[in-house]
Design a protein around this motif. Structure first.
Motif, PDB file in Angstrom:
ATOM      1  N   LEU A 259     -24.449  43.323  36.280  1.00 50.76           N
ATOM      2  CA  LEU A 259     -25.461  43.598  35.269  1.00 50.76           C
ATOM      3  C   LEU A 259     -24.841  43.761  33.885  1.00 50.76           C
ATOM      4  O   LEU A 259     -25.368  43.291  32.884  1.00 50.76           O
ATOM      5  CB  LEU A 259     -26.148  44.901  35.668  1.00 50.76           C
ATOM      6  N   HIS A 260     -23.681  44.445  33.850  1.00 52.29           N
ATOM      7  CA  HIS A 260     -23.041  44.687  32.562  1.00 52.29           C
ATOM      8  C   HIS A 260     -22.289  43.457  32.076  1.00 52.29           C
ATOM      9  O   HIS A 260     -22.281  43.161  30.889  1.00 52.29           O
ATOM     10  CB  HIS A 260     -22.112  45.904  32.670  1.00 52.29           C
ATOM     11  N   SER A 261     -21.647  42.728  33.000  1.00 54.86           N
ATOM     12  CA  SER A 261     -20.879  41.568  32.535  1.00 54.86           C
ATOM     13  C   SER A 261     -21.823  40.441  32.127  1.00 54.86           C
ATOM     14  O   SER A 261     -21.516  39.668  31.221  1.00 54.86           O
ATOM     15  CB  SER A 261     -19.882  41.124  33.599  1.00 54.86           C
ATOM     16  N   TRP A 274     -15.588  35.655  35.224  1.00 55.57           N
ATOM     17  CA  TRP A 274     -15.750  36.975  35.846  1.00 55.57           C
ATOM     18  C   TRP A 274     -17.206  37.199  36.274  1.00 55.57           C
ATOM     19  O   TRP A 274     -17.487  37.680  37.371  1.00 55.57           O
ATOM     20  CB  TRP A 274     -15.276  38.032  34.861  1.00 55.57           C
ATOM     21  N   THR A 275     -18.146  36.843  35.382  1.00 60.44           N
ATOM     22  CA  THR A 275     -19.561  37.018  35.698  1.00 60.44           C
ATOM     23  C   THR A 275     -19.953  36.170  36.906  1.00 60.44           C
ATOM     24  O   THR A 275     -20.664  36.639  37.810  1.00 60.44           O
ATOM     25  CB  THR A 275     -20.417  36.611  34.485  1.00 60.44           C
ATOM     26  N   ARG A 347     -17.022  46.929  22.253  1.00 55.51           N
ATOM     27  CA  ARG A 347     -17.966  47.185  23.337  1.00 55.51           C
ATOM     28  C   ARG A 347     -17.623  46.338  24.562  1.00 55.51           C
ATOM     29  O   ARG A 347     -17.696  46.813  25.687  1.00 55.51           O
ATOM     30  CB  ARG A 347     -19.398  46.925  22.889  1.00 55.51           C
ATOM     31  N   GLU A 348     -17.186  45.090  24.304  1.00 57.41           N
ATOM     32  CA  GLU A 348     -16.771  44.258  25.445  1.00 57.41           C
ATOM     33  C   GLU A 348     -15.622  44.910  26.195  1.00 57.41           C
ATOM     34  O   GLU A 348     -15.588  44.913  27.424  1.00 57.41           O
ATOM     35  CB  GLU A 348     -16.292  42.878  24.991  1.00 57.41           C
ATOM     36  N   GLY A 349     -14.665  45.449  25.399  1.00 57.90           N
ATOM     37  CA  GLY A 349     -13.499  46.076  26.012  1.00 57.90           C
ATOM     38  C   GLY A 349     -13.921  47.198  26.953  1.00 57.90           C
ATOM     39  O   GLY A 349     -13.444  47.298  28.090  1.00 57.90           O
ATOM     40  N   ALA A 350     -14.857  48.052  26.479  1.00 61.40           N
ATOM     41  CA  ALA A 350     -15.334  49.161  27.300  1.00 61.40           C
ATOM     42  C   ALA A 350     -16.035  48.640  28.552  1.00 61.40           C
ATOM     43  O   ALA A 350     -15.855  49.157  29.652  1.00 61.40           O
ATOM     44  CB  ALA A 350     -16.281  50.038  26.488  1.00 61.40           C
ATOM     45  N   LEU A 351     -16.844  47.578  28.364  1.00 53.80           N
ATOM     46  CA  LEU A 351     -17.569  47.037  29.515  1.00 53.80           C
ATOM     47  C   LEU A 351     -16.609  46.431  30.533  1.00 53.80           C
ATOM     48  O   LEU A 351     -16.811  46.569  31.740  1.00 53.80           O
ATOM     49  CB  LEU A 351     -18.584  45.991  29.044  1.00 53.80           C
TER      50      LEU A 351
END
Lengths: 648, 184
Positions: A259-261, A274-275, A347-351
């Motif tokens: 969901l997040h990726s 990855w997704t 934000r991508e890094g955190a996700l």
């Protein structure tokens, strides 16, 4: 007649799935483009036929048609109607039919409404969905036919396991399966994208609502299942790390990561391979879970009729579906072009960090679930329990939750931590204050201590993305995220509080005698016998007083069902704003005293309230996303329409 | 901070999920096809019990120490935990053995008193003594790697037999035979 009708519908649906697969594959090769037009209608009809088959089985159960083997083995004429109805999926064959029905209906729904994908990817997706369905149709029709007749109708049914005779059965399995099997759509999307190599933001935006939908149901299904096990099993526990529970948790962890990726892919065109991999893994986990549960390879409190032949069949399906998908992934993912780059502090890094943590927890749960098998292969039989899962899970969950608090505050692509340092101080201060308070007034184990402190900070942090915004103008998807993250904090608080502050009493009392548990005073007034539609019970008449408040009547029962003969204990719960009283009636001792098991569990309902909030957050996000997608499509059509007019 | 590129996964990494899955399939096939072979010769068989002194795990049963194990009569030492599902499965068999006069001592692994009370209330309490082993030290010392496991201890306190995994109804005769052997 109804049984034959249902079986015919099921065979026909299987045949249409084969047609859907063939037509889809042919149209992709370029030679059979003429077939492309029939794929969508075939998928829709296949879904409807499968729904008809499932409805037929429901009718058979509602009528208690004892000439059908499955009904005779699992139902009884004297059972309350709701359990006749819900009993349809309270057995192996019926629940497999529910599985297949959800799978083909979601495929049909996909074919009906999804217009954003490139047509070739859509064809590959529907062919993939048909391929997976076909395997499960074969399983159902060859080794688990739910419509099989008996040579002679049975005089009376065997009955349904009394533990399942509860309203939980009506809600938990259908919700869980909508999530569990709904993930098959994400799986097929991943296959479709790998076949056509079309991975990008448009693909992600098309995939997102399907992932979100399945995830919402999965969240609610797990929450419902946990509460059901909590009050029905009478052990006072809400999660047992049982293989069946893990089987539902693993797809949830993968789906949460997905969901997040998929959001990163939609917003920033990064994390492409990855997704796709998570899309494959999420539904693979559903299939692995089903295998572990139904093959009987692991000992579990959930007893499905266990059959090694079925186990081998599902294993073959797993090898083909998952093995095939992962091989395709390995070959094709290298050719999926690299996505956009981003900095670590973004934000991508955190996700990405949280994706890795979720995957690590998934790995821990999978390893722990399989460990008994691994040990057995080496000649030992063991069981792995909370002493492994709790600390190992926390090891990765704690950093994940910390990053979850900060991540939504970061900007996309590139950011500096110093920009948000002052904001982050607020939740950090909450954590410190709670921790100091707990250290002064209580003596807790490490995990509950961390849990309580972290929950406080997380609750505050989850609201921060709304700061400085006009609340009425914040997008629904943002509200959804805030609500879901807040739900995590609420649930965590409930879990930690249950583990830290629960008090338990196991006592034997005489009639008229009182006992205390936590702030409650409980008096046993009488033991009476009561009769239900298919059971008799001993019922304790208790009065409970919270501190010196008004008396509340509490009536736990020890029920004896007669078909099948089994005893269950029906716990009695009293819910207050600050916790729950849980009472179970035990046996009569030789001296005439009665055993009572009593728990006072402060804030325990927050565990499930949090789960519901997480699901509602998902729902808000879903509504927001779909609405904005529709707006975008309408706007695009308008522009196209204007251009067309100007062109003329 | 400048753009730090997150590098693309190397080619071999893409095969990793498939490799993990292949291992899973092999593991499960072994589990499905091979009938479980439960008789394992332990390294500790024939050796005396190591020295230990475990505190009581529940209120109404004493703890367990090595000195009390050599009673002149063979007995069973059961390694279990309330969180272990196979332990609940074997409880009726332990109950049967205890009812026929066999003394059974227990070692509770990484457990909590409330959980143990609940477990024993639910599944019956066949134990004469229950020692509390919170760090698995005694468990490891006697050569047990998991729960449940059951040891046959003879009258001198020597380990004579180790049963790995739950005692199923069909194993009860075997356990009795091993106890009779240990009595000689």
């Amino acid at each position: 007649m109804i049984a034959e009708f249902g079986l015919a519908a099921l065979w026909l649906a299987a045949a249409l799935a084969a047609l859907q697969l063939l037509a889809g594959a042919m149209s992709l090769t370029g030679k059979g483009e003429a077939f492309a037009g029939i794929v969508r209608p075939v998928a829709v009809v296949q879904g409807l036929l499968c729904a008809v088959a499932f409805a037929s089985l429901i009718v058979l159960f509602c009528q208690t048609d004892l000439s059908v083997k499955l009904v005779a083995m699992n139902s009884h004429s004297a059972k309350p109607f709701i359990y006749k109805f819900a009993g349809t999926w309270g057995n192996h064959e019926g629940s497999m039919l529910l599985w297949v029905a959800v799978m083909s209906l979601s495929g049909g729904f996909l074919a009906l409404v999804e217009r954003r994908l490139p047509e070739r990817t859509m064809l590959a997706t529907l062919a993939g969905q048909a391929f997976v369905s076909l395997g499960f149709y074969a399983f159902l029709l060859i080794s688990s036919n739910p419509f099989e007749r008996l040579p002679e109708p049975a005089k009376e049914g065997v009955g349904l396991n009394p533990l399942l005779q509860d309203m939980g059965l009506a809600f938990h399995p259908p919700t869980l399966y909508l999530g569990y099997v709904g993930l098959s759509v994400a799986f097929s999307f991943a296959i479709g994208a790998l076949v056509t190599r079309e991975v990008g933001p448009a693909f992600a935006r098309a995939m997102r609502p399907w992932v979100l939908g399945a995830w919402i149901f999965l969240t609610l299904g797990i929450t419902a299942g946990s509460y059901w096990a909590y009050y029905e099993l009478g052990w006072g526990g809400w999660w047992f790390w049982d293989p069946v529970e893990n089987a539902s948790l693993m797809p949830w962890l993968a789906a949460t990561a997905l969901l997040h990726s998929v959001s990163v892919l939609a917003a920033r065109n990064a994390l492409r391979a990855w997704t796709i991999m998570l899309g494959v893994v999420a539904f693979s986990m559903s299939m692995v879970g089903t295998f572990l549960v139904r093959s009987g390879i692991l000992t579990s409190v959930h007893a499905f009729a266990v059959d090694p032949e079925r186990g081998s069949f599902i294993l073959a399906l797993l090898a083909i579906n998952i093995g095939g998908a992962l091989t395709l992934f390995a070959i094709r993912a290298a050719t999926v072009t690299e996505g956009e780059r981003f900095a670590v502090t973004s934000r991508e890094g955190a996700l990405v960090f949280n994706n890795v943590m979720l995957s690590a927890i998934l790995g821990i749960v999978l390893f722990g679930t399989l460990y008994p098998l691994l040990a057995e292969a080496m000649g030992a039989k063991v069981s792995v329990g909370p002493p492994y899962f709790n600390p190992m899970g926390a090891l990765f969950a704690v950093p994940m939750l910390l990053v979850m608090a900060v991540g939504p505050l970061l900007r996309w692509r590139n950011d500096r931590f110093s920009r948000i340092r002052r904001v982050v101080l607020i939740p950090a201060a909450v954590v410190v204050i709670v921790a100091i308070g707990l250290a002064i007034w209580t003596r807790l184990h490490v995990l509950p201590f961390i849990g309580l402190a972290l929950a406080g900070g997380l609750a505050v942090a989850s609201l921060l993305p709304l700061r400085g915004r006009k609340l009425s103008r914040a997008p629904l998807a943002t509200w959804g995220m805030v609500l879901a993250h807040f739900g995590i904090a609420v649930s965590l608080f409930g879990m930690a509080s249950e583990s830290a502050f629960s008090t338990e009493r196991l006592v034997a009392v005489n009639l008229g005698e009182s006992t205390k548990v936590g702030p409650w005073n409980i008096r046993l007034n009488a033991i009476q016998s009561v009769a239900g539609p298919n059971w008799t019970a001993l019922e304790a008449d208790l009065t409970g007083r919270y501190r010196d408040g008004t008396a509340i009547v509490i009536k736990p029962q020890a029920r004896s069902f007669w078909s099948p003969p089994q005893q269950t204990s029906e716990s009695a719960l009293v819910t207050r704003w600050n916790g729950q009283l849980y009472a179970v009636l035990g046996d009569e001792a030789e001296d005439g005293r009665w055993q009572l098991r009593l728990w006072w569990k402060p804030f325990v309902p927050l565990i499930w309230l949090g789960g519901v909030l997480i699901g509602l957050g998902g729902l808000l996000a879903m509504i927001g996303r779909v609405a904005s997608d529709i707006r975008r499509i309408v706007a695009r059509d308008k522009i196209a329409f204007r251009r067309e007019r100007q062109g003329r | 901070m400048s753009d730090q590129p997150v590098s693309k996964a190397p080619g071999w990494a893409l095969w990793l999920p498939l490799a993990i899955f292949a291992n899973f399939i092999v593991l499960v096939l072994v589990g499905l096809l091979r009938p479980a072979d439960r008789e394992v010769a332990s390294a500790m068989i024939g050796k005396p019990l190591p020295q230990f002194d475990l505190p009581a795990a529940v209120a109404d049963k004493p703890g367990l120490k090595t000195a009390e194990m050599a009673t002149g009569k063979p007995k069973l030492l059961n390694v279990f935990a309330s969180w272990c599902i196979p332990c609940a499965v074997e409880a009726p068999q332990l109950g049967t053995l205890a009812a026929s006069g066999i003394e059974i001592d227990g070692i509770a692994i990484r457990d909590r008193r409330e959980d143990l009370d609940a477990f024993l209330a639910r599944n019956g309490n066949p134990f004469a003594r229950i020692g509390k082993d919170d760090v698995s030290s005694v468990q490891l010392a006697i050569g047990s790697s998991g729960v449940p496991e059951t040891f046959v201890i003879d009258g001198e306190g020597t380990i004579r037999y180790q049963h790995i995994g739950e005692i199923r109804p069909e194993h009860v005769a075997l356990i009795r035979a091993k106890l009779a052997e240990a009595a000689k």
